[in-house]
Motif scaffolding. Structure first.
Motif, mmCIF file in Angstrom:
data_model
loop_
_atom_site.group_PDB
_atom_site.id
_atom_site.type_symbol
_atom_site.label_atom_id
_atom_site.label_comp_id
_atom_site.label_asym_id
_atom_site.label_seq_id
_atom_site.Cartn_x
_atom_site.Cartn_y
_atom_site.Cartn_z
ATOM 1 N N LYS A 110 -33.630 -30.766 -63.798
ATOM 2 C CA LYS A 110 -32.261 -31.225 -63.589
ATOM 3 C C LYS A 110 -31.629 -30.649 -62.323
ATOM 4 C CE LYS A 110 -31.433 -31.711 -68.562
ATOM 5 N NZ LYS A 110 -30.644 -31.193 -69.717
ATOM 6 N N ASP A 111 -32.031 -29.441 -61.941
ATOM 7 C CA ASP A 111 -31.423 -28.801 -60.771
ATOM 8 C C ASP A 111 -32.110 -29.176 -59.467
ATOM 9 O OD1 ASP A 111 -33.791 -27.470 -60.994
ATOM 10 O OD2 ASP A 111 -32.944 -25.463 -61.128
ATOM 11 N N THR A 181 -37.073 -25.067 -54.918
ATOM 12 C CA THR A 181 -35.715 -24.594 -55.184
ATOM 13 C C THR A 181 -35.667 -23.086 -55.065
ATOM 14 O OG1 THR A 181 -36.244 -24.523 -57.553
ATOM 15 C CG2 THR A 181 -35.105 -26.477 -56.740
ATOM 16 N N ARG A 183 -35.165 -20.706 -56.891
ATOM 17 C CA ARG A 183 -35.174 -20.225 -58.261
ATOM 18 C C ARG A 183 -36.537 -19.655 -58.583
ATOM 19 N NH1 ARG A 183 -31.322 -23.148 -61.394
ATOM 20 N NH2 ARG A 183 -29.392 -23.048 -60.221
ATOM 21 N N GLU A 190 -30.916 -19.689 -67.467
ATOM 22 C CA GLU A 190 -31.101 -20.946 -66.752
ATOM 23 C C GLU A 190 -32.497 -21.108 -66.164
ATOM 24 O OE1 GLU A 190 -29.023 -20.715 -62.670
ATOM 25 O OE2 GLU A 190 -28.069 -19.190 -63.915
ATOM 26 N N HIS A 193 -36.855 -23.676 -68.547
ATOM 27 C CA HIS A 193 -36.771 -25.133 -68.612
ATOM 28 C C HIS A 193 -37.539 -25.691 -69.808
ATOM 29 C CE1 HIS A 193 -40.278 -24.227 -65.970
ATOM 30 N NE2 HIS A 193 -40.850 -25.224 -66.597
#
Length: 388
Positions: A110-111, A181, A183, A190, A193
Motif C-alpha cells: 500500500k505504501d 521504499t 523502509r 507498520e 505487511h
C-alpha cells in the motif's frame, strides 16, 4: 655383485621400516576410529527418551492431546542436539534443500513498496489433497527467505501432509526483489505487511481458511497481527509459532562475543547495514543511506554495532521516535501483547534455544489463557520443528 647385494639389503631394510611406519600410521587411524565409534555409541545409549511437555488449559490443549500423535510419542534427541549451535549449523549450512517448485510473485504494498510472496508446490503431488480447504502462510525469520533450507523443508512437510496451498511472506529487499521504499522489514508496527498477505490470500481463496506459521522473528509478526482488530474478522483460524522470543531483552540480544554473536548478531548487523554487507546493490544502498540520513542515523556508528541490541538502540528506536531499545522491546515483545490474542496459538520451543530463552515464558499465564499452548521439547535449538 657384493656391492649390489649390500645395496639390496639396505633397500629392503629401508622399505620394511617405511612399511612398518605406514602400518603404525594406519593402526593409529583405526584406533582413533574405534575410540570415536565407542564415544558415539556411549552417547547414543545414554541419551534419554523423552516426550514433549504441553503448558496450557482449556479446549485448545485438549484438542492437541486428542488429535496430535506427536504429543504422545517418545523421542530421543539426535547427537546434533548436544549443543544448539551445532544443530543450527548442521540444519542451516549442511542440510540439502528438498525438491519443490517455487512460484514467484511480487506483492505490491500500500505504501508503494514491494515484497516477494511466493507459493511452494510439490513437483508432482504424491497423493490426494485431504486438507485443501486450508491455506498456510509461513512468516520466516529476519534472515530467512523462501529459498532457505529450513523454510523449504517445513513447506514440503506441510505439502506431504496434504496441505496444497503454501505461501511464504518475504521481507522487503529479499528474494531478488529490489528495495524501492525507505523502509525496512521488522516486527515494528507498520513494517509488518502480513495483513496485506492475508488480504491477497482471502481474495484469491475466499472459501478457504488461513493458518499462520511464524518462525523466530516471524513469530513476532504473527503476534503483532493477531492483536489487531482486523485479525478477528479475517479467515485466520489459528497459528503456530516456532522458536518464539517471548520477551526481548538485553540478555538475549546484547551478546558481543561467543557463538551467539558469530552465528546471529554479526550476520544480522551486516544484513541491515549495507555499508558492510557483501554484494550490496548500489541503488538499494544509496536509498537506505538517504533514509538513514533523514531520520538522523549515523551510518558509521551503525556499522560498528556489535550486538542486535545496539542496532535497535541506534536505528529502530530513532526511527520510531522511541526513547531507546528498552522501549522497543516493551512495545513489540509478545509477552506484553498476548492477552489481546483471541485466535488459537500453539508455540513450539525447545528449552535449549539460546536465542529464545525458555526462562522468558511465564508458564502460569499459559495455564490461564485458553487461546495459548506452549509445546516444549528438551532439545532442538532453533530447528526444533525439523528435529521432531
Amino acid at each position: 655383485n657384493a656391492e649390489y647385494g649390500e645395496y639390496l639389503q639396505h633397500y629392503y631394510i629401508l622399505n620394511l621400516t617405511e612399511y612398518r611406519k605406514g602400518m603404525q600410521h594406519d593402526n593409529d587411524h583405526v584406533c582413533s576410529l574405534i575410540i570415536l565409534t565407542a564415544i558415539f555409541l556411549i552417547i547414543s545409549i545414554t541419551r534419554k527418551w523423552q516426550t514433549p511437555t504441553l503448558y496450557g488449559s482449556g479446549n485448545l490443549k485438549e484438542f492437541i492431546l486428542k488429535r496430535s500423535s506427536l504429543v504422545h510419542q517418545r523421542y530421543c534427541p539426535p547427537l546434533i542436539c548436544l549443543h544448539p549451535a551445532l544443530q543450527f549449523l548442521i540444519r542451516t549450512k549442511f542440510e540439502k534443500p528438498p525438491n519443490v517448485l517455487i512460484d514467484k510473485e511480487t506483492l505490491r504494498l500500500k505504501d508503494g513498496g514491494q515484497a516477494a510472496f511466493d507459493q511452494i508446490k510439490l513437483p508432482s503431488h504424491p497423493g490426494p489433497v485431504n486438507n485443501s480447504d486450508y491455506v498456510i502462510i509461513i512468516v520466516p525469520g529476519e534472515r530467512e527467505t523462501t529459498h532457505s533450507t529450513k523454510i523449504l523443508h517445513l513447506a514440503r512437510g506441510c505439502l506431504e501432509q496434504g496441505f496444497s496451498d503454501i505461501f511464504v511472506m518475504n521481507y522487503r529487499g529479499a528474494c531478488s526483489t529490489p528495495l524501492i521504499t525507505k523502509r525496512m522489514s521488522g516486527p515494528y508496527g507498520e513494517f509488518n505487511h502480513l495483513d496485506e498477505c492475508v488480504a491477497v490470500v482471502e481474495s484469491k481463496y475466499p472459501e478457504k481458511k488461513i493458518m499462520l506459521i511464524g518462525i523466530c522473528l516471524g513469530s513476532t509478526f504473527v503476534i503483532d497481527y493477531l492483536c489487531r482488530p482486523e485479525a478477528n474478522k479475517s479467515s485466520i483460524v489459528g497459528a503456530v509459532l516456532h522458536s518464539c522470543n517471548w520477551k526481548y531483552d538485553f540478555e538475549t540480544l546484547g551478546c558481543s562475543t561467543g557463538i551467539k554473536y558469530h552465528l546471529f548478531c554479526k550476520p544480522f548487523v551486516k544484513s541491515v547495514v549495507y555499508k558492510t554487507a557483501k554484494n550490496a546493490n548500489e541503488d538499494e544502498k544509496a536509498l537506505k543511506e538517504e533514509w538513514f540520513k533523514e531520520i538522523g542515523v549515523d551510518m558509521n556508528q551503525l556499522a560498528q554495532s556489535k550486538t542486535i541490541y545496539e542496532l535497535h538502540e541506534r536505528l529502530i528506536a530513532r526511527y520510531m521516535s522511541w526513547s531507546g531499545a528498552e522501549e522497543v522491546y516493551a512495545r513489540v515483545s509478545p509477552y506484553y501483547k498476548f492477552r489481546a490474542v483471541t485466535k488459537p496459538v500453539v508455540i513450539v520451543n525447545s528449552r535449549d534455544d539460546f536465542m529464545a530463552p525458555f526462562s522468558n515464558f511465564n508458564i502460569p499465564e499459559f495455564e490461564k489463557n485458553p487461546n495459548l499452548v506452549l509445546w516444549s521439547t528438551a532439545a532442538g535449538g532453533m530447528s526444533v520443528l525439523l528435529t521432531i
